[in-house]
Design a protein around this motif. Structure first.
Motif: not given
Length: 321
Positions: A241-245
């Motif tokens: 999720t989030g910044g990795v996605t």
């Protein structure tokens, strides 16, 4: 005071002292029993795990042999980074990188000089430094990723594996730096690259330092993929999720996802509050997202090494033409 009254008072005092001793002895026995219970529970945790889906107890030895997949219902349990490395990498070929790199509390997020109001290390009253130390002891890692060089069916590859058990796999400056160095080494040695993602996103305790890692990693990947024409495969596991996605998770030349994985940028609650409307169930699960073209492949764990091997050998043959 008469002698009779004196004996009566003495008998009452003796009875009170006797009751107090018995009560203290009973409390001590209860404390000892509770200690024994907690010790037994700790031993049980080392031997058994509970499936998050069907709630069956699973013997850890057999669970690891089955690649952390529940035999009862087929549910994919979370794996630590060390077990994930063993999935694709040939035995005795793994060479880790940057194992001694650790994070600093640059922002002094809940400074260590601030008094703590709780013994629970998950409490917001604990300093960032305390959180890091706790998870380093719990996982045996210095941060939320392992990187290195290994062989997959005889082919040398660069591999990075995030570990959700270390602060939810959150991406701080150390995670970003280790990934960037891995990409740069893969580029310098003309190696194909695999990133296994398992993360809640950027690490809030590092503020904008954690957000900067998204751009830094994307820049290194641009050189690896566009300028050097080298292969990058992204493997998304639950949760990503989030910044990795929003960065290297979705930049792969080939994007692979595990079955039933939770993959998103923002969570369902945030989306519903922002849009002011309900969203369908399981709309952020692998199978639904695959139907909308977000990934290239859905690959079970027991087939992953074979699929990666075929992809890499196709790539090698194409590069030799």
């Amino acid at each position: 005071m008469s002698i009779k009254e004196w004996f009566e008072d003495k008998r009452k005092i003796t009875a009170l002292l006797k009751n107090s001793v018995e009560r203290d002895s009973k409390d001590a026995n209860e404390t000892e029993k509770n200690k024994n219970k907690s010790i037994d529970y700790a031993k049980i945790k080392k031997l058994w795990a509970q499936c998050d889906n069907c709630e069956n107890l699973l013997y850890l030895r057999f669970l690891r042999e089955n690649q952390s997949v529940c035999k009862e219902c087929g549910y994919y349990l979370q794996m630590n980074s060390s077990d994930r490395i063993e999935l694709p990498i040939d035995r005795d070929t793994w060479r880790p990188m940057d194992e001694d790199m650790y994070t600093l509390d640059v922002l002094q997020f809940y400074s260590e000089n601030e008094p703590s109001h709780s013994d629970n290390l998950n409490s917001e009253d604990e300093s960032y430094k305390d959180h890091i130390t706790f998870y380093q002891i719990e996982t045996g890692l210095t941060d939320a990723i392992q990187t290195g060089i290994g062989q997959l069916n005889g082919l040398t590859i660069a591999l990075g594996v995030m570990d959700f058990q270390f602060m939810g796999g959150s991406m701080g400056s150390v995670v970003g730096e280790k990934i960037t160095r891995l990409i740069e080494r893969a580029t310098a040695e003309s190696l194909p690259l695999i990133m296994v993602c398992a993360s809640g996103g950027a690490r809030m305790q590092e503020g904008s330092f954690s957000l900067m890692q998204m751009a830094k990693i994307a820049s290194a990947l641009y050189i690896h993929q566009k300028e050097k024409k080298l292969l990058y495969i992204s493997i998304l596991t639950s949760p990503t999720t989030g910044g990795v996605t929003a960065s290297f998770g979705m930049l792969g030349d080939i994007i692979i996802a595990e079955p039933k994985a939770y993959i998103a940028f923002a969570g369902k609650r945030v989306i519903e509050q922002t849009l002011g409307q309900k969203v369908i169930e399981d709309f952020q699960v692998t199978e639904h997202l695959f139907g909308h073209g977000l990934f290239d492949l859905i690959v079970p764990r027991n087939l992953l090494k074979g699929v990666l091997s075929e992809l890499f050998w196709f790539y090698v043959l194409r590069s030799s033409l």
